[in-house]
Design an enzyme around this catalytic site. Sequence first.
Site: not given
Length: 595
Positions: A328-329
């Site tokens: 993800c991030v």
Amino acid sequence: MSSEPNWLAAAQQFQQQLVDQWTKIAQGTVKVPDLAENPLMAAMQAAVPSGAGANGWGLPVGATDLFKAANGQPVSFDMGKLLEIQRNYLTEVAELWNQGLQAKPLADRRFSSEAWSKNPVSAFSAAAYLLNARTLMAMAEAVQGDAKTRNRVRFSVQQWIDASSPSNFLAFNAEAQKKALETQGESIAKGMQNLLHDMKQGHVSMTDESVFEVGKNVATTEGAVVFENELFQLIEYKPLGAKVFERPFLMVPPCINKFYILDLQPTNSMIRYAVEQGHRTFVVSWRNPDESMAQVTWDQYIEDAVIRAIDVVRDITGADTINALGFCVGGTMLSTALAVLAARGQHPVQSATLLTTLLDFTDTGILDVFIDENFCKFREMQFAQGGLMPGRDLATTFSFLRPNDLVWNYVVGNYLKGETPPPFDLLYWNSDATNLPGPYYTWYLRNTYLENNLVKPGVATVCGEKIDFRQVKLPVYIYGSREDHIVPIGGAYASTQHLPGPKRFVMGASGHIAGVINPPAAKKRSHWIGPANKFPANVNDWIASAKEHPGSWWTDWADWLKGHAGKQIAAPKAYGSRAYKATEPAPGRYVKAKA
């Protein structure tokens, strides 16, 4: 979600008007409209609760104000579609009136219990609600404007619809009322206790949080902290065999959540799986920011955390290059770090795995409705002198992306029915919020979601270097989840268009978390693999060419990663090295700090 109380007030008023109208009809105090006499006018009159003004369309009262509030200003409609919606609504109103108290709500799990079907007024209320909900969403689809305006209206209207469900209120919830009678009010008393408990803890309970303890029954893979600074701790995990691959493996989870989503239980731990595959595994455990980190920037996270972690792993192991994974991030940050290093002429990472990661923020799904210039400016002013973005605010935003599953379901169960949600490790992790430094958060908002600068060669400057993913030429394994509502499959796939090295793209079933955390032993779900080295611009073209494979994608990834791991060598007998000694057992103390 600061307007939540407004939704609730509007929902209560809306439902009360409906129930009052239906009750009067049932009691015979209001004449059931004879649509044969004047179908249009009679249906319009029937649709308007007592004392309310007609809106001229025979549509749910208050709809005009609702759409104005959703968009921040009046909206215009496709008149052809609106006339069709009107006709359909009047027809369905007539059918509902003709059914009277024999009306049954359409298949909807909120009204599926026997209590609803056996309570005519409740069943009628649910059926009326579903009719109005369908009509409002049809109107939302008929709104004219650009894509962002239409998406924002659809999202806001859906939020209002979900909040106004009669199942969310004790006065209308037949199932909760039945339970209250059966328990002689005990369920209501327990619901009040649950409400007071959740008010004290600051969030709605999704699971029995008292059952779990980090390091005791979640995040239990054996390891030790071998490095820390103000941003993160680096954990090294104990090998499970006599040999490991010579090239170490570093995992970078999202700093918006805690790392142990990758290490919930031994049976579904991706960390343990990597160790079992013979990789000398290291994981970044982010510090939960407090006021001492109120000034920390995106650049600091890249330089002093991601790049620092890469360097420390190389120092400890003596390896020239490592393999790395970003989730993800964490994948966005890992890729940014690789671009910074490439600009410096450094290539310390042999291969990268990106899980549900956005590099190109063209397709961000429903999150796009929140982001515009005004929103970014507001946040930049808010954090101009530093500060923290509260983890609870972030968690609430993500929960309201799926409100029926992650909000109202628990409101009904916890408070109206007085139930205690069962233990569930994933939901415990989901409730374990993390803060973000304000400067980090505002840079990320503007340069990714708003301006999409990372994929514009030379536009974004990070750590003094111009970001250009064309210089990140290492092999990459890119994974996206088909039903992901946070990183849409098209957004995950878009990375194939910007990273020039050898690529493998795999699509898994399910969503943002369940698609990723899918161990092979569970024998659940499928994954899809397309033709080698063929990445058309449109994800739908790739999907059309991909072949479905049953079960987890982990085995495919493990085979790919072994091809970049080098030869096997003797496993280390101790954590860290002479310069980086173990300081405390995994999972360390950073992950235990509460927001």
